[in-house]
Design a protein around this motif. Structure first.
Motif, short mmCIF file in Angstrom:
data_model
loop_
_atom_site.label_atom_id
_atom_site.label_comp_id
_atom_site.label_asym_id
_atom_site.label_seq_id
_atom_site.Cartn_x
_atom_site.Cartn_y
_atom_site.Cartn_z
N GLU A 33 4.13 4.42 -1.93
CA GLU A 33 4.74 5.73 -1.71
C GLU A 33 5.79 5.99 -2.79
O GLU A 33 5.93 7.11 -3.31
CB GLU A 33 5.39 5.68 -0.33
CG GLU A 33 6.01 6.94 0.17
CD GLU A 33 6.70 6.69 1.52
OE1 GLU A 33 6.71 5.55 2.04
OE2 GLU A 33 7.24 7.67 2.06
N SER A 72 0.84 -1.21 0.00
CA SER A 72 0.00 0.00 0.00
C SER A 72 0.87 1.25 0.00
O SER A 72 2.08 1.18 -0.19
CB SER A 72 -0.94 -0.03 1.21
OG SER A 72 -0.21 0.24 2.37
N PHE A 119 5.84 4.66 -5.85
CA PHE A 119 5.09 4.98 -7.08
C PHE A 119 4.65 6.45 -7.05
O PHE A 119 4.78 7.16 -8.03
CB PHE A 119 3.84 4.09 -7.21
CG PHE A 119 4.05 2.81 -7.99
CD1 PHE A 119 4.60 1.69 -7.39
CD2 PHE A 119 3.69 2.72 -9.33
CE1 PHE A 119 4.80 0.51 -8.10
CE2 PHE A 119 3.88 1.55 -10.05
CZ PHE A 119 4.43 0.44 -9.44
N ASP A 120 4.14 6.88 -5.89
CA ASP A 120 3.65 8.27 -5.78
C ASP A 120 4.78 9.28 -6.00
O ASP A 120 4.60 10.30 -6.66
CB ASP A 120 3.01 8.50 -4.40
CG ASP A 120 1.74 7.69 -4.21
OD1 ASP A 120 1.12 7.29 -5.21
OD2 ASP A 120 1.37 7.43 -3.04
N THR A 145 -9.74 -2.92 -2.94
CA THR A 145 -8.27 -2.82 -3.00
C THR A 145 -7.78 -1.62 -2.20
O THR A 145 -6.86 -1.73 -1.41
CB THR A 145 -7.79 -2.66 -4.46
OG1 THR A 145 -8.54 -1.61 -5.06
CG2 THR A 145 -7.95 -3.93 -5.25
#
Ligand code: KG4
Ligand code: ZN
Length: 340
Positions: free
Chosen positions: A167, A139, A169-170, A306
């Motif tokens: 995080e 997540s 990916f962000d 999800t």
């Protein structure tokens, strides 16, 4: 027997209420996301998150009851996520739950948000899950591998020593000017990119081969996007048409690292099933890659379960209460950090 559970989720930037019947029948699961509000800051601003939960709670409760076509007096149990998460956000949801429980007399239980992410995969399956299972929580706040001996009996196998995968990916998305949350944006851009264009590497943790480290990978991506030894405020040097190759190369390396470690951990611990949970489980490349390589059946959360949601909180709360009936209305505490 607990029949109808009201779930409440407010650990981060989603406010959600759900009504779940008989453990897995979702009568309603309303989610109000604040991600548009936080987008211009490139991440969640805790104080804004708390205020926004305060405004959203009561109307969303009514909407959830309405959609489920039930009234509060039919509810047998209230389950609220009491950690881990942002302290202000948690307190808002938990105090609302306490007030509701106190005034209605409906018992209240606290639920671990991370365990609930794994339970989302259990709730979504109509097949029996064979234990022990390998749980992978992927997540925005967590990257953990857990041995699940049964629901409620967990042992941490590995986790990240720095950034969580979502995080990362962000942050990579934000680096190349994509909106928050970055995971879906990177996945979209990566679909037309070349995953072997840029040479990137996932981190290794000394003496802990199953642990994760993503901060080096993030810095690799930064240097490609903004130039060697640049900082995050430097201007972009990457050409617009090369961004898709960076997204694809980053996604390929990050997901391969996760898939590799899940497969190895499952084999090492003799797992009969794999449960995946958390927002990153939306990623289709992850789903295909892991399903191809897994040594045992993989269980995924269904659509709507999800990301952060209250149905998973209600589902796990019901199971937990069934095993140990109690009312935590006067004793419940928030836990901003809970191991695993
Ligand atoms: O589970 P979640 O809703 O919240 C936390 O508990 O953190 O996960 C949110 C995270 C964000 O970092 C988001 O970028 C990531 O899940 N995410 C994805 C995708 N969809 C959401 N990451 C990769 N690919 C996706 N399709
Ligand atoms: Zn979550």
């Amino acid at each position: 027997m607990v029949v109808l559970v009201l779930g409440i989720e407010s650990t981060c930037d989603e406010t959600s209420f759900a009504l779940v019947k008989d453990g897995s029948t979702i009568l309603s699961n309303v989610i109000s996301s604040q991600s548009d509000m936080h987008a211009c800051y490139g991440g969640v601003v805790p104080e804004l998150a708390s205020r926004s939960h305060v405004e959203a709670l009561y109307p969303l409760l009514n909407q959830a009851l309405q959609e489920a076509q039930v009234s509060l007096d039919q509810v047998d149990l209230i389950a609220v996520a009491n950690g881990p998460g942002l302290v202000g956000a948690l307190l808002v949801g938990m105090n609302f739950a306490r007030g509701l429980s106190y005034t209605t007399g409906i018992p209240l239980v606290g639920v671990n948000h991370i365990e609930a992410h794994l339970f989302a995969a259990v709730m979504s399956s109509n097949k029996e899950i064979v234990f022990p299972a390998l749980g992978a929580v992927l997540s925005g706040g967590h990257t953990s591998l857990v041995l699940v001996r049964s629901i409620g009996d967990y042992q941490l196998i590995a986790e990240t020593v720095d950034d969580a995968i979502g995080e990362c990916f962000d942050k990579v998305a934000s680096m190349i000017g994509l909106p928050y949350p970055g995971g879906p944006a990177i996945e979209r851009l990566a679909a037309s990119g070349n995953p072997s264009r840029f040479s990137l590497k996932a981190g290794r943790v000394k003496d802990k081969p199953l642990y994760f480290s993503f901060s080096g990978l993030k810095t690799n991506a930064l240097y490609i996007a903004k130039g060697q030894n640049s900082d995050k405020h430097a201007p972009l040097v990457i050409q617009e048409e090369d961004k898709k190759d960076l997204a694809a190369s980053f996604q390929h390396v990050a997901l391969n690292d996760v898939i590799d470690k899940i497969v190895r951990a499952a084999a090492l611990h003799g797992c009969q099933s794999i449960l995946v949970g958390g927002g990153v489980s939306n990623n289709q490349a992850l789903r295909h890659g892991l399903s191809e390589r897994a040594p045992c059946p993989v269980f995924w959360p269904s659509r709507g379960l999800t990301m952060d949601n209250a149905a998973m909180i209600a589902g796990l709360g019901g199971v937990s209460y069934q095993k140990n009936p109690r009312n935590e209305v006067l004793s419940i505490q928030t836990h901003t950090r809970i191991p695993f």
